[in-house]
Scaffold this active site. Structure first.
Site, PDB file in Angstrom:
ATOM      1  N   ALA A   1      -3.766   7.741  -5.025  1.00 20.03           N
ATOM      2  CA  ALA A   1      -2.394   7.237  -5.074  1.00 20.03           C
ATOM      3  C   ALA A   1      -2.458   5.792  -5.547  1.00 20.03           C
ATOM      4  O   ALA A   1      -2.797   4.890  -4.774  1.00 20.03           O
ATOM      5  CB  ALA A   1      -1.741   7.343  -3.702  1.00 20.03           C
TER       6      ALA A   1
ATOM      7  N   GLY B   1       0.817  -1.205   0.000  1.00 18.66           N
ATOM      8  CA  GLY B   1       0.000   0.000   0.000  1.00 18.66           C
ATOM      9  C   GLY B   1       0.847   1.249   0.000  1.00 18.66           C
ATOM     10  O   GLY B   1       2.050   1.208  -0.286  1.00 18.66           O
ATOM     11  N   ASN B   2       0.225   2.378   0.322  1.00 21.68           N
ATOM     12  CA  ASN B   2       0.948   3.639   0.374  1.00 21.68           C
ATOM     13  C   ASN B   2       0.365   4.501   1.490  1.00 21.68           C
ATOM     14  O   ASN B   2      -0.567   4.092   2.191  1.00 21.68           O
ATOM     15  CB  ASN B   2       0.897   4.358  -0.980  1.00 21.68           C
ATOM     16  N   ARG B   3       0.896   5.701   1.627  1.00 22.33           N
ATOM     17  CA  ARG B   3       0.548   6.546   2.768  1.00 22.33           C
ATOM     18  C   ARG B   3      -0.650   7.471   2.513  1.00 22.33           C
ATOM     19  O   ARG B   3      -0.965   8.300   3.353  1.00 22.33           O
ATOM     20  CB  ARG B   3       1.760   7.416   3.148  1.00 22.33           C
ATOM     21  N   SER B   4      -1.318   7.335   1.401  1.00 21.49           N
ATOM     22  CA  SER B   4      -2.420   8.244   1.089  1.00 21.49           C
ATOM     23  C   SER B   4      -3.567   8.094   2.095  1.00 21.49           C
ATOM     24  O   SER B   4      -3.983   6.977   2.423  1.00 21.49           O
ATOM     25  CB  SER B   4      -2.949   7.974  -0.313  1.00 21.49           C
TER      26      SER B   4
END
Length: 412
Positions: free
Chosen positions: A273, A206-209
């Site tokens: 994102a 995943g990502n930090r969005s």
């Protein structure tokens, strides 16, 4: 939008705090004017805390600002809730004994009354005549809800639910031909949040969005009059009211949803994102950590370039020739180039009309309440900077999109 929220002296005044919250969370600037009687139910401190603006019901406060004239002149919308029988009578007969009734006389924009009173009061011939008088002058007067009243009685006279009043207020503004919202009649599709690419039933890439910027864009587009479709990946904030929400998880799911939604969209804003890569294989069971086995090797494959596909689909369709495609770029500079250099190259490569550029980092943009962006145009206009809260940045982006739609010729 600048809203004056008048609060009448009825027990239902406590519900208006929720209505005020809906207005402020939608990004509107709200000035609350309670009647003297209403402050016996809800004090001015509550209205100041929730609105972020000073509160008064007297024409003699801040006389140098000429509030009894200014507030009505400047308001884009006036909402009165609860509109008691007394307030309806004063408004219908043009009385001006306090700040609220003065403001109603000076209002240039749309006015909405949300009545609340006992059933016999609502059905009395005098109240009915006052309602018809106000409607005949162009004001909107909602029908009260039916149900349990203050005492043991039930019947028509309850204040409509805050969401119903909010929706009626927004519809009233959009219906006014003399107050045309910049995106009225337009359909805007916005992606938000971060995609998650599964490794196994438990883990994912995943990502930090957080989704905050995408949600703020959805609110700004909705407030500009658009029909908004929100393609929501993982978000740490709730989706806003008044938009159509479609949940997605992976980049492939987002791709399918975005390409389908683009068919009837005037604007597509890809602010999500999106993962550039996904695992080549997804395990059906949890990947175990065992001492007798080697460390797992995860092979990644590229995800499709959704933004580029949207542009290609638009360019291939004559019906979509006027469609505006807006991309987002979360960039970091390095020894090979700075953020804007990479963004300019991405803009040309993707072919979108506008590219909103974020300079990201461990403590920048993701999850924060503020943002700084640069808006690049494929048409070659000067880069536009916008900074502030994510609400303020979103409003700047929507204003730019509105300008592009209304001033740029359709694409060949």
């Amino acid at each position: 939008m600048r809203i004056v929220l008048g609060v009448g002296g009825g027990i239902a005044a406590y519900k208006v705090a929720s209505l005020l919250r809906l207005f402020t969370e939608a990004g509107h600037d709200v000035t609350v004017i309670p009647t003297e009687a209403s402050t016996r139910f809800v004090g001015t401190a509550t209205w100041e805390a929730l609105s972020g603006n000073p509160v008064s019901n007297s024409v003699f406060d801040d006389v140098h600002l000429v509030n009894h004239v200014r507030l009505g002149h400047e308001a884009d919308l006036v909402v009165v809730a609860p509109a008691t029988a007394d307030l309806l009578a004063k408004a219908a007969t043009g009385q001006a004994g306090d700040l609220l009734t003065n403001t109603l006389l000076m209002a240039h924009g749309p006015v909405l009354f949300a009545p609340a009173m006992h059933t016999e009061m609502w059905q009395h011939a005098a109240t009915r005549a006052n309602v018809e008088t106000l409607r005949g002058r162009g004001a909107a007067v909602l029908e009260p809800a039916s149900g349990r009243l203050t005492g043991a009685d039930s019947g028509p006279g309850r204040l409509p639910e805050p969401q119903a009043i909010f929706d009626a207020a927004m519809a009233l503004v959009q219906s006014r031909s003399d107050y045309q919202l910049p995106l009225a009649g337009r359909t805007v599709t916005i992606s938000a949040g971060g995609t998650r690419e599964p490794l196994d039933p438990v883990r994912f890439l995943g990502n930090r969005s957080s989704g905050k910027q995408g949600v703020a864009l959805a609110v700004a587009a909705r407030n500009a009059g658009a029909t908004v479709r929100l393609l929501a990946a993982h978000m740490e904030v709730p989706a806003p009211a008044g938009v159509d929400v479609q949940r997605v998880e992976t980049a492939m799911e987002l791709r399918e949803a975005a390409l389908a939604a683009a068919a009837d969209s005037d604007v597509i804003i890809m602010s999500a994102a999106v993962a550039d890569f996904r695992p080549a294989e997804v395990s059906d069971t949890k990947i175990k950590k065992r001492d007798d086995t080697a460390d797992p090797v995860i092979t990644l494959v590229r995800n499709p370039d959704i933004l580029q596909e949207l542009v290609e689909q638009r360019n291939a369709s004559r019906a979509g020739s006027g469609q505006l495609v807006v991309g987002f770029a979360a960039e970091t500079g390095d020894s090979q180039g700075d953020v804007l250099a990479y963004a300019q190259a991405k803009l040309q490569r993707k072919g979108c009309d506008l590219l909103v550029v974020n300079h990201v980092g461990m403590d920048k943009v993701f999850g924060q309440d503020s943002n700084e962006v640069v808006i690049l145009s494929r048409a070659g206009s000067e880069p536009q900077e916008a900074s502030g809260t994510k609400t303020e940045v979103s409003e700047a982006i929507i204003r730019r999109i509105s300008f592009e739609l209304n001033h740029v010729s359709p694409r060949a």
